[in-house]
Write a protein that holds these residues in place. Structure first.
Motif, PDB file in Angstrom:
ATOM      1  N   LEU A  47       0.820  -1.214   0.000  1.00 49.35           N
ATOM      2  CA  LEU A  47       0.000   0.000   0.000  1.00 49.35           C
ATOM      3  C   LEU A  47       0.853   1.262   0.000  1.00 49.35           C
ATOM      4  N   GLY A  48       2.007   1.231   0.687  1.00 52.22           N
ATOM      5  CA  GLY A  48       2.833   2.420   0.811  1.00 52.22           C
ATOM      6  C   GLY A  48       3.886   2.593  -0.259  1.00 52.22           C
ATOM      7  N   ARG A  49       4.252   1.513  -0.957  1.00 51.96           N
ATOM      8  CA  ARG A  49       5.259   1.528  -2.025  1.00 51.96           C
ATOM      9  C   ARG A  49       6.593   2.143  -1.578  1.00 51.96           C
ATOM     10  N   PRO A  50       7.233   1.620  -0.535  1.00 51.58           N
ATOM     11  CA  PRO A  50       8.505   2.200  -0.084  1.00 51.58           C
ATOM     12  C   PRO A  50       9.656   1.809  -0.997  1.00 51.58           C
ATOM     13  N   ALA A  51      10.764   2.510  -0.826  1.00 54.93           N
ATOM     14  CA  ALA A  51      11.987   2.221  -1.577  1.00 54.93           C
ATOM     15  C   ALA A  51      13.173   2.498  -0.663  1.00 54.93           C
ATOM     16  N   LEU A  52      14.286   1.844  -0.962  1.00 55.54           N
ATOM     17  CA  LEU A  52      15.514   2.087  -0.208  1.00 55.54           C
ATOM     18  C   LEU A  52      16.704   1.868  -1.134  1.00 55.54           C
ATOM     19  N   SER A  53      17.821   2.472  -0.766  1.00 55.40           N
ATOM     20  CA  SER A  53      19.042   2.340  -1.551  1.00 55.40           C
ATOM     21  C   SER A  53      20.225   2.512  -0.612  1.00 55.40           C
ATOM     22  N   VAL A  54      21.177   1.584  -0.718  1.00 51.64           N
ATOM     23  CA  VAL A  54      22.362   1.596   0.139  1.00 51.64           C
ATOM     24  C   VAL A  54      23.587   1.537  -0.761  1.00 51.64           C
ATOM     25  N   PRO A  55      24.559   2.448  -0.598  1.00 47.48           N
ATOM     26  CA  PRO A  55      25.785   2.381  -1.408  1.00 47.48           C
ATOM     27  C   PRO A  55      26.505   1.059  -1.186  1.00 47.48           C
ATOM     28  N   LEU A  56      26.887   0.431  -2.281  1.00 51.12           N
ATOM     29  CA  LEU A  56      27.554  -0.863  -2.206  1.00 51.12           C
ATOM     30  C   LEU A  56      28.972  -0.779  -2.736  1.00 51.12           C
ATOM     31  N   PHE A  57      29.116  -0.350  -3.985  1.00 52.26           N
ATOM     32  CA  PHE A  57      30.411  -0.081  -4.592  1.00 52.26           C
ATOM     33  C   PHE A  57      30.372   1.322  -5.181  1.00 52.26           C
ATOM     34  N   THR A  58      31.484   1.778  -5.665  1.00 57.25           N
ATOM     35  CA  THR A  58      31.538   3.104  -6.275  1.00 57.25           C
ATOM     36  C   THR A  58      30.599   3.155  -7.488  1.00 57.25           C
ATOM     37  N   GLY A  59      29.591   3.978  -7.399  1.00 58.44           N
ATOM     38  CA  GLY A  59      28.646   4.131  -8.491  1.00 58.44           C
ATOM     39  C   GLY A  59      27.587   3.042  -8.562  1.00 58.44           C
ATOM     40  N   ASP A  73      24.638   0.923  -6.235  1.00 54.02           N
ATOM     41  CA  ASP A  73      23.884   0.807  -4.990  1.00 54.02           C
ATOM     42  C   ASP A  73      23.187  -0.553  -4.915  1.00 54.02           C
ATOM     43  N   ALA A  74      22.892  -0.957  -3.702  1.00 50.93           N
ATOM     44  CA  ALA A  74      21.997  -2.088  -3.472  1.00 50.93           C
ATOM     45  C   ALA A  74      20.618  -1.498  -3.237  1.00 50.93           C
ATOM     46  N   GLY A  75      19.758  -1.587  -4.250  1.00 45.52           N
ATOM     47  CA  GLY A  75      18.467  -0.919  -4.177  1.00 45.52           C
ATOM     48  C   GLY A  75      17.311  -1.891  -4.109  1.00 45.52           C
ATOM     49  N   ALA A  76      16.234  -1.466  -3.468  1.00 45.34           N
ATOM     50  CA  ALA A  76      14.998  -2.256  -3.407  1.00 45.34           C
ATOM     51  C   ALA A  76      13.821  -1.283  -3.430  1.00 45.34           C
ATOM     52  N   ARG A  77      12.737  -1.722  -4.065  1.00 48.44           N
ATOM     53  CA  ARG A  77      11.555  -0.859  -4.167  1.00 48.44           C
ATOM     54  C   ARG A  77      10.326  -1.738  -4.349  1.00 48.44           C
ATOM     55  N   VAL A  78       9.246  -1.318  -3.768  1.00 46.75           N
ATOM     56  CA  VAL A  78       7.960  -1.989  -3.969  1.00 46.75           C
ATOM     57  C   VAL A  78       7.156  -1.141  -4.945  1.00 46.75           C
ATOM     58  N   ASP A  79       7.118  -1.577  -6.203  1.00 49.79           N
ATOM     59  CA  ASP A  79       6.289  -0.897  -7.191  1.00 49.79           C
ATOM     60  C   ASP A  79       5.054  -1.753  -7.454  1.00 49.79           C
ATOM     61  N   GLY A  80       4.376  -1.519  -8.559  1.00 50.58           N
ATOM     62  CA  GLY A  80       3.136  -2.250  -8.814  1.00 50.58           C
ATOM     63  C   GLY A  80       3.322  -3.753  -8.901  1.00 50.58           C
ATOM     64  N   LEU A  81       4.277  -4.205  -9.729  1.00 50.52           N
ATOM     65  CA  LEU A  81       4.486  -5.634  -9.910  1.00 50.52           C
ATOM     66  C   LEU A  81       5.003  -6.288  -8.632  1.00 50.52           C
ATOM     67  N   SER A  82       5.971  -5.658  -7.995  1.00 46.68           N
ATOM     68  CA  SER A  82       6.512  -6.263  -6.778  1.00 46.68           C
ATOM     69  C   SER A  82       5.514  -6.194  -5.624  1.00 46.68           C
ATOM     70  N   ALA A  83       4.582  -5.238  -5.644  1.00 45.45           N
ATOM     71  CA  ALA A  83       3.541  -5.199  -4.617  1.00 45.45           C
ATOM     72  C   ALA A  83       2.690  -6.460  -4.670  1.00 45.45           C
ATOM     73  N   THR A 121      14.391 -10.816  -3.946  1.00 45.93           N
ATOM     74  CA  THR A 121      14.408 -10.985  -5.402  1.00 45.93           C
ATOM     75  C   THR A 121      13.342 -10.121  -6.075  1.00 45.93           C
ATOM     76  N   VAL A 122      12.130 -10.134  -5.529  1.00 51.37           N
ATOM     77  CA  VAL A 122      11.030  -9.440  -6.205  1.00 51.37           C
ATOM     78  C   VAL A 122      11.019  -7.943  -5.924  1.00 51.37           C
ATOM     79  N   THR A 123      11.853  -7.482  -4.981  1.00 51.56           N
ATOM     80  CA  THR A 123      11.922  -6.039  -4.725  1.00 51.56           C
ATOM     81  C   THR A 123      13.230  -5.412  -5.187  1.00 51.56           C
TER      82      THR A 123
END
Length: 624
Positions: free
Chosen positions: A50-62, A64-74, A118-120
């Motif tokens: 319902l909230g569709r959050p997202a996050l991103s954490v720097p992993l290597f130079t340039g 990121d390790a990113g995750a997001r809940v969009d329509g499909l992943s919701a 995997t799905v986010t």
């Protein structure tokens, strides 16, 4: 809202790791803790959807390790969490004190957590990490009863087959780096430069087809049936096999950019749906029938991804997850109470447990694609996209839908058939039937109800909402004639299958064909002959080359060094050291000679000086 996403991903992973490490020491608390974690994960999944959050954490130079809940992943996070919750509730009733419940519930939560990552995931690094965890935990779950060698061997086959296909994902990641994909983002893969774009696409397709047990990788799913029924209910309904289909649906723009990937994926899915459906028809084991039907039903999702029907493929995935997880759980009930999963010995099984039998019947009829149940509606969404892409694809998909009705009716008819213990002596009525805990019955009923009603996703209003949700508002919808045609074909195939099953005669095909199909087309034997044996032979040849040539050269160099060292030692001992000793001896002799005149007597020193002076005078006179 990013805290919700962190919690959604961390909760099952942390609880799973804790329980898995605790093992038997978790004791009777393992099941309540596992179920509580699954329920909390489901609540977080709904909140995240319902909230569709997202996050991103720097992993290597340039990167990121990113995750997001969009329509499909919701849609996916709710589906995965819901099925996980139902399966773990069922497992709480199935696994007793003698079982290692801590390890089982821990591994199941770890697997579910990896599937949620995997799905986010929005970038390749977290996707690859989760892909690895899924592979490792699936191996441990399939071979959970490790004291039985056959189960461990089956886990090895499933693991090695999927891992071989997974190499494609690493190839795609390397090509993405070379192709200049910014941040290794999944939504930027289609912007890679050529020829790396085609390498990325090929790697993704190979990995997805292998994970989803599509041809020619399908045989690993047959071996995976050696795992416990709850494992099959999770891994082979909403997770693992669905992960490959999800990846193709997620990266559908990548398939569209290349001219060849879309048609290849679509035809691979259509062929698997038809061929593995035929394989399911000839199975004598209920779990094997369900396994082959899983590969076939996943084929419709793969067909949807290749044909550009993301919304239809998503609806098919959700409906199939409810249907297949319920069927696998009922199979587990019968295996626990009747001690068998062979169709011939399950005659009348639905009559012994009416509630469980009714749930299996509803789920089985849904699997058959009978209208107006869910898989009939979602399958028509997929076929509409196939017809838009290529009428030949539509024809193959429609034939696969008819085959689905045939293999489904075999199972439904057998468990509903009147019991005739006098004739067979092995019917369900002849078996010991212990009481089935309510914890095992309730999830089955819930899943069967969901299986029957999820067809609302294909109704005009919900279907339009789903297309908007997954970002595919322009996808085709089935025409009225398509709905009528598919309904007539499926009903006719179901009626024909029921009539033939009632005659209790084998299918009218040669016995060799039945045996070949029953052995999953001998795909594992072909893989061993064409892949395993050549690779093993090459490995042995390389090992021999390493031992005889590389190691031989190293040993020869070593022997040469020793020989040279010995020769140097002889030169050193007989030459250098001998010379040093000769100099020493000469010095000693000279010293001895020089010491003799040193007597300490003055007149001798005078005489020596006179002789020396005389010799010196003589030399001077002679030289002049």
């Amino acid at each position: 809202m990013s805290a919700v996403l962190w919690a959604l991903l961390a909760l099952p992973l942390a609880c799973g790791a804790t329980l898995a490490l605790a093992g038997r020491t978790a004791g009777r608390w393992a099941a309540p803790a596992g179920v509580a974690a699954a329920v909390a994960t489901l609540g977080l999944a709904v909140t995240a959807a319902l909230g569709r959050p997202a996050l991103s954490v720097p992993l290597f130079t340039g990167i990121d390790a990113g995750a997001r809940v969009d329509g499909l992943s919701a849609v996916m996070v709710v589906t995965v969490a819901a099925v996980t919750c139902a399966v773990l509730v069922f497992s709480a009733g199935e696994f007793g004190a003698r079982d290692n419940r801590g390890r089982f519930f821990g591994l199941m939560l770890l697997f579910a957590g990896a599937m949620l990552v995997t799905v986010t995931a929005t970038t390749l690094p977290p996707l690859l990490m989760a892909w690895e965890v899924m592979g490792a935990t699936s191996w441990a779950l399939i071979g959970f009863q490790w004291h039985e060698r056959e189960r461990v061997a089956a886990a090895d086959v499933a693991f090695l087959t999927t891992r071989t296909a997974d190499l494609g994902l690493y190839l795609a990641a390397g090509a993405a780096v070379a192709g200049g994909v910014g941040g290794l983002r999944l939504d930027a893969l289609d912007s890679a430069s050529s020829p790396w774009l085609h390498v990325i696409t090929g790697g993704v397709v190979a990995s997805a087809l292998g994970k989803s047990a599509q041809l020619p990788f399908s045989f690993w799913l047959s071996r995976a049936m050696e795992g416990p029924s709850p494992v099959s209910a999770l891994l082979h309904s909403a997770a693992m096999v669905a992960a490959g289909a999800y990846l193709l649906l997620r990266l559908e723009p990548l398939l569209t950019v290349t001219d060849w990937a879309g048609p290849l994926v679509a035809w691979a899915g259509a062929a698997t749906a038809l061929v593995l459906g035929a394989v399911a028809v000839f199975q004598a084991d209920l779990k094997q029938l369900l396994a082959a039907s899983t590969a076939a039903q996943i084929g419709f999702m793969v067909l949807a991804a290749g044909a550009g029907g993301v919304a239809g493929g998503t609806a098919q995935l959700v409906a199939h997850a409810a249907v297949k997880s319920g069927l696998f759980l009922v199979t587990g009930v019968w295996l626990t109470t009747l001690g068998t999963r062979r169709l011939s010995e399950l005659r009348g099984a639905a009559r012994t447990r009416p509630t469980v039998g009714a749930a299996f019947t509803v789920a089985g009829l849904t699997l058959a694609g009978l209208p107006p149940l869910s898989l009939w509606a979602t399958k028509d969404e997929v076929l509409a996209a196939a017809y838009e892409r290529d009428p030949a694809l539509y024809a193959v998909g429609l034939a696969a839908a008819a085959v689905a009705a045939v293999y489904s009716v075999r199972a439904v008819h057998q468990v509903l058939a009147p019991m005739d213990v006098r004739r067979s002596g092995t019917g369900a009525a002849a078996q010991v039937r212990p009481r089935v805990p309510v914890l095992m019955v309730a999830p089955v009923v819930v899943l069967a109800s969901a299986a029957a009603t999820l067809g609302v996703l294909a109704l005009s209003g919900p279907a339009a909402w789903l297309r908007e949700l997954v970002g595919a508002p322009g996808e085709p919808t089935p025409h009225a004639w398509e709905l009528v045609l598919s309904a007539v074909v499926v009903v006719a195939a179901f009626a024909l299958g029921w009539w033939w099953s009632a005659r209790e005669r084998p299918a009218p095909v040669p016995s060799r064909v039945r045996a070949w199909a029953g052995d999953w087309l001998g795909l594992e034997a072909v893989a061993r002959r064409l892949v395993v044996r050549p690779v093993t032979t090459l490995a042995r040849a390389l090992a021999s080359f390493d031992d005889r040539v590389v190691d031989g050269a190293v040993r020869a160099v070593g022997r040469g060094g020793l020989t040279l060292a010995r020769a140097a030692r002889r030169v050193d001992d007989g030459g250098v050291d001998a010379g040093v000793r000769a100099v020493g001896r000469g010095a000693r002799r000279l010293g001895g000679w020089a010491r003799r005149p040193q007597t300490g007597l003055l007149h001798q020193y005078y005489a020596q000086a006179a002789v020396g002076f005389a010799v010196l005078t003589l030399i001077v006179l002679l030289v002049r």
